[in-house]
Structures are given as C-alpha cells and as structure tokens.
Design a protein around this motif. Structure first.
Motif, PDB file in Angstrom:
ATOM      1  N   GLU A  39       0.828  -1.208   0.000  1.00  0.00           N
ATOM      2  CA  GLU A  39       0.000   0.000   0.000  1.00  0.00           C
ATOM      3  C   GLU A  39       0.865   1.262   0.000  1.00  0.00           C
ATOM      4  OE1 GLU A  39      -3.502   2.081   2.730  1.00  0.00           O
ATOM      5  OE2 GLU A  39      -2.817   0.033   3.176  1.00  0.00           O
ATOM      6  N   GLU A  40       1.912   1.257   0.814  1.00  0.00           N
ATOM      7  CA  GLU A  40       2.783   2.439   0.893  1.00  0.00           C
ATOM      8  C   GLU A  40       3.535   2.652  -0.414  1.00  0.00           C
ATOM      9  OE1 GLU A  40       5.274   1.845   4.248  1.00  0.00           O
ATOM     10  OE2 GLU A  40       3.699   2.307   5.728  1.00  0.00           O
ATOM     11  N   LEU A  41       4.037   1.550  -0.992  1.00  0.00           N
ATOM     12  CA  LEU A  41       4.758   1.675  -2.258  1.00  0.00           C
ATOM     13  C   LEU A  41       3.820   2.135  -3.373  1.00  0.00           C
ATOM     14  CD1 LEU A  41       7.292   1.387  -3.946  1.00  0.00           C
ATOM     15  CD2 LEU A  41       6.814  -1.070  -4.175  1.00  0.00           C
ATOM     16  N   SER A  42       2.605   1.633  -3.367  1.00  0.00           N
ATOM     17  CA  SER A  42       1.635   2.033  -4.394  1.00  0.00           C
ATOM     18  C   SER A  42       1.322   3.515  -4.290  1.00  0.00           C
ATOM     19  CB  SER A  42       0.344   1.210  -4.253  1.00  0.00           C
ATOM     20  OG  SER A  42       0.599  -0.158  -4.460  1.00  0.00           O
ATOM     21  N   ARG A  43       1.203   4.032  -3.045  1.00  0.00           N
ATOM     22  CA  ARG A  43       0.937   5.466  -2.873  1.00  0.00           C
ATOM     23  C   ARG A  43       2.095   6.299  -3.408  1.00  0.00           C
ATOM     24  NH1 ARG A  43      -1.354   4.412   2.357  1.00  0.00           N
ATOM     25  NH2 ARG A  43       0.576   5.128   3.350  1.00  0.00           N
ATOM     26  N   HIS A  75      -6.147  -3.635  -7.732  1.00  0.00           N
ATOM     27  CA  HIS A  75      -5.512  -2.598  -6.912  1.00  0.00           C
ATOM     28  C   HIS A  75      -3.991  -2.610  -7.064  1.00  0.00           C
ATOM     29  CE1 HIS A  75      -9.387  -1.917  -5.111  1.00  0.00           C
ATOM     30  NE2 HIS A  75      -9.471  -3.194  -4.752  1.00  0.00           N
ATOM     31  N   GLN A  76      -3.453  -3.698  -7.562  1.00  0.00           N
ATOM     32  CA  GLN A  76      -2.002  -3.808  -7.726  1.00  0.00           C
ATOM     33  C   GLN A  76      -1.559  -3.449  -9.148  1.00  0.00           C
ATOM     34  OE1 GLN A  76      -1.189  -7.822  -6.510  1.00  0.00           O
ATOM     35  NE2 GLN A  76      -1.865  -7.472  -4.403  1.00  0.00           N
ATOM     36  N   TYR A  77      -2.499  -2.906  -9.919  1.00  0.00           N
ATOM     37  CA  TYR A  77      -2.171  -2.546 -11.300  1.00  0.00           C
ATOM     38  C   TYR A  77      -1.000  -1.569 -11.367  1.00  0.00           C
ATOM     39  CZ  TYR A  77      -2.421   0.415 -15.427  1.00  0.00           C
ATOM     40  OH  TYR A  77      -2.082   1.164 -16.523  1.00  0.00           O
ATOM     41  N   ARG A  78      -1.044  -0.524 -10.547  1.00  0.00           N
ATOM     42  CA  ARG A  78       0.024   0.495 -10.602  1.00  0.00           C
ATOM     43  C   ARG A  78       1.375  -0.106 -10.248  1.00  0.00           C
ATOM     44  NH1 ARG A  78       3.144   3.605 -11.988  1.00  0.00           N
ATOM     45  NH2 ARG A  78       3.274   5.855 -11.653  1.00  0.00           N
ATOM     46  N   LEU A  79       1.384  -1.028  -9.291  1.00  0.00           N
ATOM     47  CA  LEU A  79       2.632  -1.665  -8.888  1.00  0.00           C
ATOM     48  C   LEU A  79       3.180  -2.538 -10.013  1.00  0.00           C
ATOM     49  CD1 LEU A  79       4.738  -2.240  -6.740  1.00  0.00           C
ATOM     50  CD2 LEU A  79       3.197  -3.954  -5.749  1.00  0.00           C
ATOM     51  N   SER A  82       4.552  -0.343 -12.770  1.00  0.00           N
ATOM     52  CA  SER A  82       5.840   0.247 -12.396  1.00  0.00           C
ATOM     53  C   SER A  82       6.954  -0.788 -12.461  1.00  0.00           C
ATOM     54  CB  SER A  82       5.747   0.835 -10.990  1.00  0.00           C
ATOM     55  OG  SER A  82       4.791   1.873 -10.952  1.00  0.00           O
ATOM     56  N   CYS A  83       6.640  -2.010 -12.026  1.00  0.00           N
ATOM     57  CA  CYS A  83       7.641  -3.078 -12.108  1.00  0.00           C
ATOM     58  C   CYS A  83       8.116  -3.258 -13.546  1.00  0.00           C
ATOM     59  CB  CYS A  83       7.065  -4.383 -11.574  1.00  0.00           C
ATOM     60  SG  CYS A  83       6.925  -4.452  -9.782  1.00  0.00           S
ATOM     61  N   LEU A  84       7.172  -3.223 -14.478  1.00  0.00           N
ATOM     62  CA  LEU A  84       7.553  -3.343 -15.885  1.00  0.00           C
ATOM     63  C   LEU A  84       8.479  -2.207 -16.310  1.00  0.00           C
ATOM     64  CD1 LEU A  84       4.356  -4.445 -17.873  1.00  0.00           C
ATOM     65  CD2 LEU A  84       6.511  -5.674 -17.684  1.00  0.00           C
ATOM     66  N   ASN A  85       8.147  -1.009 -15.876  1.00  0.00           N
ATOM     67  CA  ASN A  85       8.935   0.157 -16.287  1.00  0.00           C
ATOM     68  C   ASN A  85      10.328   0.167 -15.666  1.00  0.00           C
ATOM     69  OD1 ASN A  85       6.870   1.179 -17.880  1.00  0.00           O
ATOM     70  ND2 ASN A  85       5.919   2.256 -16.149  1.00  0.00           N
ATOM     71  N   PHE A  86      10.465  -0.445 -14.482  1.00  0.00           N
ATOM     72  CA  PHE A  86      11.756  -0.455 -13.796  1.00  0.00           C
ATOM     73  C   PHE A  86      12.668  -1.592 -14.265  1.00  0.00           C
ATOM     74  CE2 PHE A  86       9.415   1.623 -10.048  1.00  0.00           C
ATOM     75  CZ  PHE A  86       9.670   2.890 -10.560  1.00  0.00           C
ATOM     76  N   MET A  87      12.173  -2.454 -15.154  1.00  0.00           N
ATOM     77  CA  MET A  87      12.981  -3.583 -15.621  1.00  0.00           C
ATOM     78  C   MET A  87      13.933  -3.156 -16.729  1.00  0.00           C
ATOM     79  SD  MET A  87      10.192  -6.646 -15.979  1.00  0.00           S
ATOM     80  CE  MET A  87       8.964  -6.953 -14.710  1.00  0.00           C
ATOM     81  N   LYS A  88      14.944  -3.966 -16.907  1.00  0.00           N
ATOM     82  CA  LYS A  88      15.789  -3.818 -18.085  1.00  0.00           C
ATOM     83  C   LYS A  88      14.970  -4.214 -19.308  1.00  0.00           C
ATOM     84  CE  LYS A  88      20.078  -4.839 -15.596  1.00  0.00           C
ATOM     85  NZ  LYS A  88      21.235  -5.763 -15.479  1.00  0.00           N
ATOM     86  N   ILE A  89      15.364  -3.724 -20.458  1.00  0.00           N
ATOM     87  CA  ILE A  89      14.570  -3.909 -21.666  1.00  0.00           C
ATOM     88  C   ILE A  89      14.331  -5.380 -21.984  1.00  0.00           C
ATOM     89  CG2 ILE A  89      16.624  -3.703 -23.125  1.00  0.00           C
ATOM     90  CD1 ILE A  89      12.992  -2.647 -23.963  1.00  0.00           C
ATOM     91  N   GLU A  90      15.387  -6.219 -21.828  1.00  0.00           N
ATOM     92  CA  GLU A  90      15.211  -7.640 -22.160  1.00  0.00           C
ATOM     93  C   GLU A  90      14.262  -8.326 -21.174  1.00  0.00           C
ATOM     94  OE1 GLU A  90      19.231  -7.116 -20.071  1.00  0.00           O
ATOM     95  OE2 GLU A  90      18.074  -6.161 -21.674  1.00  0.00           O
ATOM     96  N   ASP A  91      14.344  -7.913 -19.882  1.00  0.00           N
ATOM     97  CA  ASP A  91      13.415  -8.483 -18.897  1.00  0.00           C
ATOM     98  C   ASP A  91      11.982  -8.023 -19.172  1.00  0.00           C
ATOM     99  OD1 ASP A  91      15.439  -9.797 -17.583  1.00  0.00           O
ATOM    100  OD2 ASP A  91      15.815  -8.150 -16.179  1.00  0.00           O
ATOM    101  N   ARG A  92      11.853  -6.773 -19.560  1.00  0.00           N
ATOM    102  CA  ARG A  92      10.518  -6.247 -19.847  1.00  0.00           C
ATOM    103  C   ARG A  92       9.885  -6.984 -21.022  1.00  0.00           C
ATOM    104  NH1 ARG A  92      11.366  -0.842 -21.305  1.00  0.00           N
ATOM    105  NH2 ARG A  92      11.785  -0.452 -19.094  1.00  0.00           N
TER     106      ARG A  92
END
Length: 724
Positions: A39-43, A75-79, A82-92
């Motif tokens: 919840e805190e990370l999502s905020r 509710h975890q959509y934003r998380l 963000s996880c996708l955006n924080f990955m390296k391109i090959e991981d994404r």
C-alpha cells in the motif's frame, strides 16, 4: 509533484523503491506487513509523475513474477505497471510475452486476464517491434475463444506495427472459423485497411451472417457489420467488387456503378429496420419489390434481400411480420434453391408463430388469407421442382423439428391438404413420408383442442390418401400402422373405396400378423375405445380389423381359415396342457378388441359363426379367465366381455355363481386376499351385463346375486390392508 521532480534525488528514490520491493518479497509469510508495504509503495508510485525517468531496478522482475504467481488484484495494477517500467529492456520484453500468453490462456481467471489487458494497454505500441512473439499462439486462440474482449487488446497492441502479420492470420482463419463473428468484426475494424479481404468470399459471408444476426443479446455485431460495409461502399478504392456465390449460381457481392442505387436502398432499409419505428418503415416497403427485381436481373445473391426480411420480421409489429411472410410467399420466383433454403430454414420458423395466421390489422389493407398465399407458394414450388417427393419429405422433416403454435400447424396442414386435393394420384408419398406423418400424430396434437386435433388428423389422412404411392402398400408396415391410428368409422370410412382399390395384401400376411399378435408377450390390455389411440394393443386390433375390412366379409370360408386357430386355442385350453396361457389370453384379447372395434357387426353374426361350438367356447373361455385372474386380475379383468356378449344366460349365470362360490371358499379358509381378484372380475362382468344386457340379467341381479350373504361379509374386509 511535477514541480518537485527537478529537485528529487533519483538515486535515493530508486533505492527507496528497491528496498520497498525487497520488503514485499521478504514479508511473504507475513501478510499484514506485506499488504502495508504494498500500500505504501503504491501510494508513492501514484504520486510520482509518469514522465519521471528512473534507473532500472533489478528486483522489479522478481516482484513482478511473484505478484503474477499469486493472482494480483486490480488494486495492484500500478505496482505491476511500475515493475515493468523499472525492468531492463530484455526483462521487460520477456514479461510482456508472459502477459500476452496469459491473456490468451482460457484457463486463467477472468479477473487476471482483465488486469493484464489493462496492463498491456499501458505499454507503448512501439515495444512490439522488439518483441519476438510466436504468432501461432494468437491464431490458435482465435479458433476456440469466443469472447472478443481479450483478443482485441492483443490485436490492438500489434496492429500499429504488425499489420501484415495480422492480415495473414485473418486470411488463414476467416474462411474456416464461422462461430466467432463478433471477434472477427472487431479485429477487421482495428486494421488500417480491408483491401486484402474485400475479394475474399469468407469476408462477405461474415458480413452477411452479422447483418442478419438475431441471436446475440445486443446489436454490436450488426452495428459493426454495417459500419464495415458502409466504409467499403463509400471508399473510392472499391469501384468494382464482384465475387461468385459458392453454393448458388449467383453473385455473392456486386459493387459497381450500376448497383449504386441498390446498395443505397439496402442501407436505408436496413437502418430503418434497425431503428424499428413502424411508421417510418411502412413507406419503405415498396423498395422490396425493386430490390428483388434488381437481384434477379443482375444475378445477385438473394441473401441481401433475405437479411432485410429477417430484420423486418424481427420487428415487434405483428402486421409487419404478416406482411413479411405474405410478401415472401407471393413474390418469390420458383423453383429456386436459394429461396427454398430460406423457406426451410427461416420462413417455416416464422410461420410457426400464432399471429401469422390469425386475422388482425394488416399493412396496405391486404385481405388475402395467409393460407392462400402459402398454397400459391406450394403450387409454384412443387409443380415445377425436379423432385417434388424429396421436397415434400424435406418439408415434413422440417415441420417435425419446429415448435408450432396450434393454429399455425393446423393451417399448414390445411394448405398441404389443398395441394393434395388438387394433385391427386401423383404418388409423391412413400414410407418415409408416412413415418413422419405418424410421428406428428404421436407427438404434436395431444394438447390441442378437440376440434383442432380432429381437423389435423383429417388433413393428414387426406394428404396421405391423395398423394400416396400405393405401390408401397404390399410391403410397408408403416402404412398399415398409420391407418391403424385412425378410428375406422370416423376417419377411414369416407376413403374406404380408394383404399380398397389400391391397398395390396394377401391372406397369408393377415394370418402371419395374427399369429405374431397371439404369440406376443405384451400384457397391456387396455381396451378403451377412442377416436385416436397410442395403445399398442389397440393399434394391433385396428390393423387386423383394417385388413379384415378389405376382405369380403361374406366369404365365411376365409374368415374360418383365419379365426379357427384362435377358436381352437380357447376351446381346447385344458385338453392341451402344453398350450401357452399367453396364447389363449391373446386369442381372447383379439376377439375382444375386434368386437370393440365393431368389426363383428352384431352378436348374431358371432353366434352364427361360432355355431355349434359356441357353448363350449364360452364355458372354456370363462373358466380359463376365472382360474388365471387370481394371479393377474388386471390383465384378465376385461376378457370376459366377449363371452358375456355371445354366451347364453345359463352359461354366464354359472360363471358368476362359480366366482361367488370360489370367493366364499377362500374367505372361509382364510387363504389370504385372493378373493379380491375374483371380486374385481365379478364386479366388472356384472357392470357390463347390467349396462349391455339389462333385460337378461336385471331380474337375476335383484333377486339372487344382489342378496348373496357373501357381499355383506366382503364389505368390511375391503377396508382391511392387504395380507401378503
């Protein structure tokens, strides 16, 4: 927050996010702490502007995988995003492939697939250029997934940069998949161009199916189809499209300068019919004649016209629906395979509705009864078709499968009867037709009002009599059983001379039929007289009586040849102990059944025929019934009737007295409740005698039998439970 972005320490933000993600993974066994951390990370992520650029976070891939494995919620959509955006391109790219495969997986929950579709929708379309995707997964899913919601997200994701691949998938699947129309329409609309498809027959079949769709709960399919169609009609690139119909010798589609007005009229009519406003539709009905004439002139498929008729009939207005059916019956040019198919598949279904044949408000003050329109159609069709017998069989088979209103089915039969009366002796009906008519009688009319039911029976019988190929009579058991369904005096008598002239059989067939009846093991002895019956024994009596009617009844030698074996079965029942009880019982049943069917015109005829052996036959028959009724009272209860009819007063009185004596003996010896079986036979026999031979037995009943002491003993016993 966007104002503060230049002042943020991106390294510290990335570090904080990384620690928070690590904590979420660490708290796998402590759900409350994990939820609080999420919840805190999502905020925090919600507060960050979308255009902020942060370095990749290695643990983001691990957290993304963990969340997917544990069925994330919306509710975890934003998380997840963000996880996708924080990955390296090959991981994404690898995770995007996972997202695509999970969306295509029909085994996944709807909630997960919806979340992943939303996630996919947030990814830049340009990412698909770097994606190594196996297109067979998408093509395979199109074969079995009927909900377009999920596939369209994937399609839209690829449509900007992979037009050729998607077109090739559609080119391969469109001709072979005919159960996923809504999906295909959505996919086609998402493509930049339909150039590849407008020359494919399967594309136009899709448009036709969708425009005529009346099965879906909403009108999305029809709206998508008309949108696509209008896009093509208004596109100057498509100046000439001409494709041949696969099944019929017509053009599936013809778009050029000369058809311009046709398609304008079609679109105007279709949109008016979709709106469903009756007073706006009525002035446009004259266009139907013009569209039909144009279709016939240029050899265009009549399906386009039939689509409009389907939409017109679907209107809630009964007058419009009746106008539709009447116009079809009166306007179609016959014979025509496409018209016949539409008649079988659609118009007959329309005709099953009660309001089609009922009188009511009409369009254009039309006074022509619907039956006349149908009769006209049948005349034009069956008189010119190559094989009218086969067409009639198809028609009857289709009638058999439709759920009819009572009025409609009777009116259809009236029209067929009129055709039969006008085309007698054409030999159109064979054994297969007879089976269907018999099936209709057995399954369709039991809930009808008596007048309608009798009219239906009469119409069916007339149709068969006038159109039957009588050469089948010598070998068709179905025909004999069909005639046995009808009461002879009510239905068959008016056609008896025609039947007598054409029906072919020999005496040996009748003897075999009787022998099979006598040797059968059926214990059903319901002998009630009805105009129409489903009772197997009664049908067999009627079949035998029907065949006997076709023999000269004055030919006593033939009758003796037929019935002497049965008489001997009864007369010698105890002289031949090896004689089957069933054979004797069935012989008596047959005589009873024939008497019930009024085959023996009077009891004198029977007496004269039995002549010298009548007393012995009566005695042996009644004695046989008395002995065996103890074991099977309901089987033997009605068998005495034939002997009560032909027996003399003394023999019948002796039978009744013996029943009383035997009941007294059983009661005195306290031998159980077997007396009840004899009592049932006695009561039933006495009831018949007082009803049919009152003058002979009224005095005996009142002076002797009625006052027998046994009956005062029996009355209290009847209230006791059965003793096993």
């Amino acid at each position: 927050m966007e104002l503060l972005v230049p002042f943020l320490n991106r390294d510290n933000v990335s570090h904080h996010i990384s620690i928070s993600m690590s904590n979420i993974l660490t708290y796998q066994n402590e759900s409350s702490k994990q939820e609080k951390e999420i919840e805190e990370l999502s905020r925090l992520l919600d507060a960050l502007p979308t255009n902020i650029n942060l370095d990749s976070i290695s643990i983001a891939s691990q957290l993304f995988d963990y969340l997917l494995q544990n069925l994330p919620t919306i509710h975890q959509y934003r998380l997840l995003s963000s996880c996708l955006n924080f990955m390296k391109i090959e991981d994404r790219l690898q995770r995007i492939k996972t997202i695509l495969l999970l969306i295509l997986d029909n085994e996944q929950t709807v909630q997960l697939r919806e979340l992943l579709c939303k996630l996919l929708n947030s990814i830049e379309y340009s990412t698909s250029l770097s994606l190594d995707f196996d297109w067979t997964h998408l093509e395979t899913a199109m074969h079995y997934q009927h909900d377009p919601k999920f596939l369209t997200y994937i399609w839209r994701f690829f449509s900007k940069n992979h037009q050729t691949n998607l077109e090739q998938i559609l080119v391969r699947t469109l001709p072979i998949i005919k159960t996923n129309d809504e999906l295909f329409l959505f996919l086609l609309i998402d493509l930049r161009s339909t150039n590849v498809f407008v020359l494919m027959p399967s594309f136009w079949y899709l448009i036709q199916r969708s425009l005529g769709d009346s099965t879906s709960n909403n009108d999305r399919i029809r709206k998508c189809a008309i949108y696509l169609f209008q896009q093509i009609l208004t596109n100057d690139e498509y100046k000439h499209i001409e494709i041949k119909e696969e099944k019929f010798n017509r053009l599936l589609i013809l778009i050029d300068e000369k058809t311009k007005q046709f398609w304008i009229d079609f679109i105007v009519l279709y949109e008016a019919l979709e709106d469903g406003v009756v007073h706006l539709i009525k002035p446009l009905l004259t266009k139907f004649d013009r569209l039909l004439n144009f279709s016939l002139e240029y050899g265009l498929s009549l399906t386009w016209l039939f689509i409009l008729l389907q939409r017109l009939f679907a209107n809630t207005s009964s007058p419009l629906a009746r106008w539709t059916v009447r116009w079809f019956f009166n306007s179609m040019k016959l014979p025509d395979n496409q018209v016949e198919n539409f008649f079988f598949e659609t118009v007959l279904d329309w005709s099953s509705n009660n309001f089609v044949f009922l009188k009511g408000e009409e369009i254009n003050d039309s006074q022509q009864p619907m039956e006349q329109c149908l009769e006209s159609y049948l005349e034009r069709w069956l008189n010119h078709v190559e094989n009218p017998s086969s067409c009639l069989l198809t028609l009857l088979s289709r009638i058999q499968t439709i759920k009819w209103s009572h009025i409609s089915l009777v009116r259809i039969l009236y029209s067929l009867r009129t055709y039969a009366l006008n085309h007698q002796n054409q030999s159109l009906l064979n054994d297969e037709h007879i089976k269907i008519f018999a099936s209709l009688i057995l399954t369709q009319f039991h809930t009808y009002a008596p007048a309608l039911r009798l009219s239906a029976y009469s119409s069916i019988l007339d149709i068969v009599i006038y159109l039957l190929d009588w050469s089948i009579s010598s070998k068709s058991l179905s025909l004999l059983r069909f005639f046995a369904l009808f009461d002879r005096s009510t239905f068959l008598s008016k056609h008896f001379q025609i039947i007598l002239n054409h029906f072919v059989f020999d005496i040996r067939q009748l003897q075999t039929f009787i022998e099979e009846f006598v040797s059968s093991e059926d214990l059903n002895t319901s002998l009630d007289t009805r105009l129409f019956s489903l009772d197997n024994n009664l049908l067999e009596y009627r079949q035998i009586a029907f065949l006997l009617d076709l023999i000269d009844i004055h030919n006593t030698d033939i009758l003796k040849t037929i019935f002497n074996p049965l008489i001997e079965n009864i007369r010698t029942a105890y002289q031949r102990p090896y004689m089957s009880i069933n054979n004797v019982r069935k012989s008596i049943e047959l005589f009873s059944g024939l008497i019930q069917e009024n085959y023996f015109r009077s009891s004198n005829f029977v007496k004269d025929w039995f002549s010298s052996s009548i007393r012995l036959i009566v005695r042996e028959g009644l004695n046989f019934i008395k002995i065996h009724s103890i074991k099977q009272p309901m089987v033997f209860i009605k068998l005495p009737i034939v002997f009560l009819m032909i027996g003399n007063h003394g023999d019948i009185s002796r039978f009744l007295q013996e029943l009383i004596t035997q009941m007294e003996t059983i009661i005195q010896q306290q031998a159980g409740n077997n007396w009840q079986c004899l009592f049932v036979v006695f009561i039933h026999s006495m009831d018949w005698l007082l009803t049919n031979r009152l003058s002979d037995f009224n005095n005996e009943w009142n002076t002797k039998l009625r006052t027998v002491p046994l009956f005062s003993q029996i009355l209290p016993l009847l209230d006791q439970p059965n003793i096993k």
